[in-house]
Design a protein around this motif. Structure first.
Motif, PDB file in Angstrom:
ATOM      1  N   ARG A  88      10.398  24.908 -13.537  1.00 52.99           N
ATOM      2  CA  ARG A  88      11.528  24.281 -14.063  1.00 52.99           C
ATOM      3  C   ARG A  88      12.827  24.596 -13.293  1.00 52.99           C
ATOM      4  N   LEU A  89      13.771  23.586 -13.231  1.00 50.48           N
ATOM      5  CA  LEU A  89      14.754  23.819 -12.397  1.00 50.48           C
ATOM      6  C   LEU A  89      16.018  23.511 -13.536  1.00 50.48           C
ATOM      7  N   GLY A 124      21.503  20.578 -17.572  1.00 49.99           N
ATOM      8  CA  GLY A 124      20.246  20.064 -17.678  1.00 49.99           C
ATOM      9  C   GLY A 124      19.146  20.849 -17.295  1.00 49.99           C
ATOM     10  N   ASP A 125      17.841  20.654 -17.497  1.00 53.15           N
ATOM     11  CA  ASP A 125      16.560  21.022 -17.312  1.00 53.15           C
ATOM     12  C   ASP A 125      15.707  20.200 -16.828  1.00 53.15           C
ATOM     13  N   TRP A 126      15.022  20.322 -15.614  1.00 52.17           N
ATOM     14  CA  TRP A 126      14.070  19.328 -14.992  1.00 52.17           C
ATOM     15  C   TRP A 126      12.663  19.917 -14.662  1.00 52.17           C
ATOM     16  N   PRO A 138       7.439  19.339 -21.960  1.00 59.33           N
ATOM     17  CA  PRO A 138       8.267  19.703 -23.170  1.00 59.33           C
ATOM     18  C   PRO A 138       9.402  18.755 -23.630  1.00 59.33           C
ATOM     19  N   ASP A 139       9.679  18.542 -24.906  1.00 62.09           N
ATOM     20  CA  ASP A 139      10.763  17.854 -25.069  1.00 62.09           C
ATOM     21  C   ASP A 139      12.267  18.116 -24.552  1.00 62.09           C
ATOM     22  N   VAL A 140      12.226  19.212 -24.302  1.00 62.29           N
ATOM     23  CA  VAL A 140      13.706  19.619 -24.099  1.00 62.29           C
ATOM     24  C   VAL A 140      14.185  19.537 -22.532  1.00 62.29           C
ATOM     25  N   VAL A 141      13.356  19.022 -21.688  1.00 57.03           N
ATOM     26  CA  VAL A 141      13.593  18.839 -20.403  1.00 57.03           C
ATOM     27  C   VAL A 141      14.280  17.582 -20.425  1.00 57.03           C
ATOM     28  N   SER A 142      15.233  17.343 -19.350  1.00 59.29           N
ATOM     29  CA  SER A 142      15.851  16.174 -19.096  1.00 59.29           C
ATOM     30  C   SER A 142      15.117  15.218 -18.620  1.00 59.29           C
TER      31      SER A 142
END
Length: 461
Positions: A88-89, A124-126, A138-142
């Motif tokens: 995760r970035l 953001g998270d990628w 996951p729903d939270v990633v961009s």
């Protein structure tokens, strides 16, 4: 098996080995650079393990020994290993300031971008996932970045307006993070080649091992199968430890021929071919060899792809030879020249003017930097100014909106000239004009950077 014997004549093995060099040198160069970054660091960046960023302390200075390093960008670099699963970035909000993260696979293909042009400047998270991954997102990633190979380089460039801007940049560096999400431990180094291979065959051994661990796109594999007679598809014990003298000679000659082919293709065009004396050279389409893996932030339209796959291998080799981690032309274009408007070599003993009737059309920013030759380094000057561009405060424009930049060892006597002054080193120098998010006129050749005019020599401009 004794590769190279029985099936092909020595000259055919030599020709095949030359093709293998052109095809495989980008993989060997890229992974050799990854290995060096892990163990020794890269330029001013300290070594960092897989899945961790190394950050520069600031833009390039005269103490920076990396040739042609930018004086208004701060570098970040991470080597990702996805063999244990996704990473995760997290990217910070840069508040509108330019940045780019460029993702490059083991074969040297830029296959994804994050940043101002591609995804904006918000937080953001990628997820960066390995080839063939089929897990839950996951729903939270961009978004998801699909990596073509399990080892990936991430090149970051953050705009910086000088030393006073570094606190802001350092805060962004702290927020630029990587988290290993996999359920298995990732590698700590690259797959090892076999000991005992003679140095003159080391290239082929590295290519053999790394091709197996980092397979190319499916469309490339048929071409790669041609190299069976060279031993490059052999598994297990290396065929190069005890290769026969005939194969060694053919491989050595092929290696030399392949290198020569790449060197010839990498040579700059002549002045006549470029047009007028002092013309600036730029190659916005040097990265168009990626034909298969075009992810987030890339452009897949025909003008950004080389139509001939086999021809793309030579372009890829040239790109790896000239500048391994430069971006696609739609992200940035770098123009340079070595001569003035009359074709004379540039020298800091003279004064020059660059008259821009119109500023370069860019979506982010442009800047001009000069470096000494042949080293390509910044040289200390009393003004402590190493780049000038549209972010430089106090620039003086003409009534018609034009801009004249002055390049000389000593500042111009008039105030306007001094405001637009970029100091020159003694002796030969090379200016580099960086155009970030270039407009279409730059990309299609409609915008031409004027040649430098040498002043004050009694011969006119």
């Amino acid at each position: 098996m004794n590769p190279g014997r029985g099936a092909l004549e020595p000259d055919a093995v030599t020709a095949l080995a030359a093709d293998a060099y052109v095809y495989g040198s980008p993989l060997v160069r890229q992974l050799s650079a990854v290995q060096a970054c892990l163990q020794e660091g890269c330029g001013t960046l300290a070594p960092a393990p897989f899945n961790d960023f190394a950050h520069a302390d600031g833009p390039a200075t005269p103490g920076t020994h990396t040739p042609y390093a930018p004086a208004d960008l701060v570098d970040a670099l991470a080597q990702l290993d996805l063999s244990g699963g996704p990473v995760r970035l997290h990217v910070p909000d840069t508040g509108g300031a330019y940045y780019v993260l460029q993702f490059v696979d083991a074969w040297g293909n830029a296959f994804a971008y994050l940043g101002t042009r591609a995804t904006g400047t918000g937080e953001g998270d990628w997820m960066v996932v390995p080839p063939g991954w089929a897990g839950t997102v996951p729903d939270v990633v961009s978004g998801v970045i699909d990596a073509p190979t399990s080892v990936v380089s991430v090149l970051g460039r953050l705009a910086c307006d000088g030393p006073e801007d570094m606190p802001r940049v350092r805060a962004l560096q702290q927020e630029l993070t990587l988290t290993h999400l996999g359920d298995r431990a990732h590698r700590t180094g690259l797959p090892a080649t076999e000991a005992g291979v003679p140095g003159e065959l080391r290239f082929f051994e590295e290519l053999r091992v790394w091709m197996a661990d980092f397979p190319p796109a499916a469309a490339d594999r048929a071409y790669q199968d041609r190299f069976q007679p060279l031993g490059l598809l052999e598994e297990g014990i290396s065929p190069y430890v005890s290769a026969g003298p005939g194969l060694v000679r053919a491989l050595r000659r092929g290696l030399a021929l392949g290198r020569l082919r790449v060197e010839e293709a990498a040579r700059p065009h002549t002045v006549a071919a470029e047009g007028s004396p002092g013309a600036w050279r730029m190659i916005p389409h040097l990265r168009d060899y990626n034909l298969d893996h075009l992810g987030v932030g890339t452009l897949g339209s025909p003008e950004w792809k080389i139509p001939d796959r086999e021809a793309s291998y030579l372009v890829r080799a040239v790109a790896a030879r000239r500048g391994r981690w430069l971006p696609h032309g739609y992200e940035a274009v770098y123009a340079h020249t070595a001569r003035d408007s009359r074709g004379r070599p540039l020298d800091g003993a003279h004064r020059y003017a660059l008259h821009l009737a119109q500023p370069p059309p860019v979506g982010a920013f442009w800047s001009l930097t000069v470096y000494d030759t042949p080293g390509g380094h910044l040289v200390t000057n009393a003004a402590d100014r190493y780049a000038i561009g549209d972010r430089t405060s106090g620039l003086v424009h003409g009534d018609d909106g034009s801009l004249t930049l002055h390049l000389s060892a000593d500042p111009p006597a008039d105030a306007a000239g001094a405001a637009n002054w970029l100091p020159l080193p003694a002796g030969g120098f090379r200016p580099v004009l960086r155009l970030h998010l270039p407009g279409q006129a730059v990309l299609d050749g409609g915008y031409v950077v004027p040649a430098l005019q040498r002043l004050g020599d009694g011969l006119g401009p």
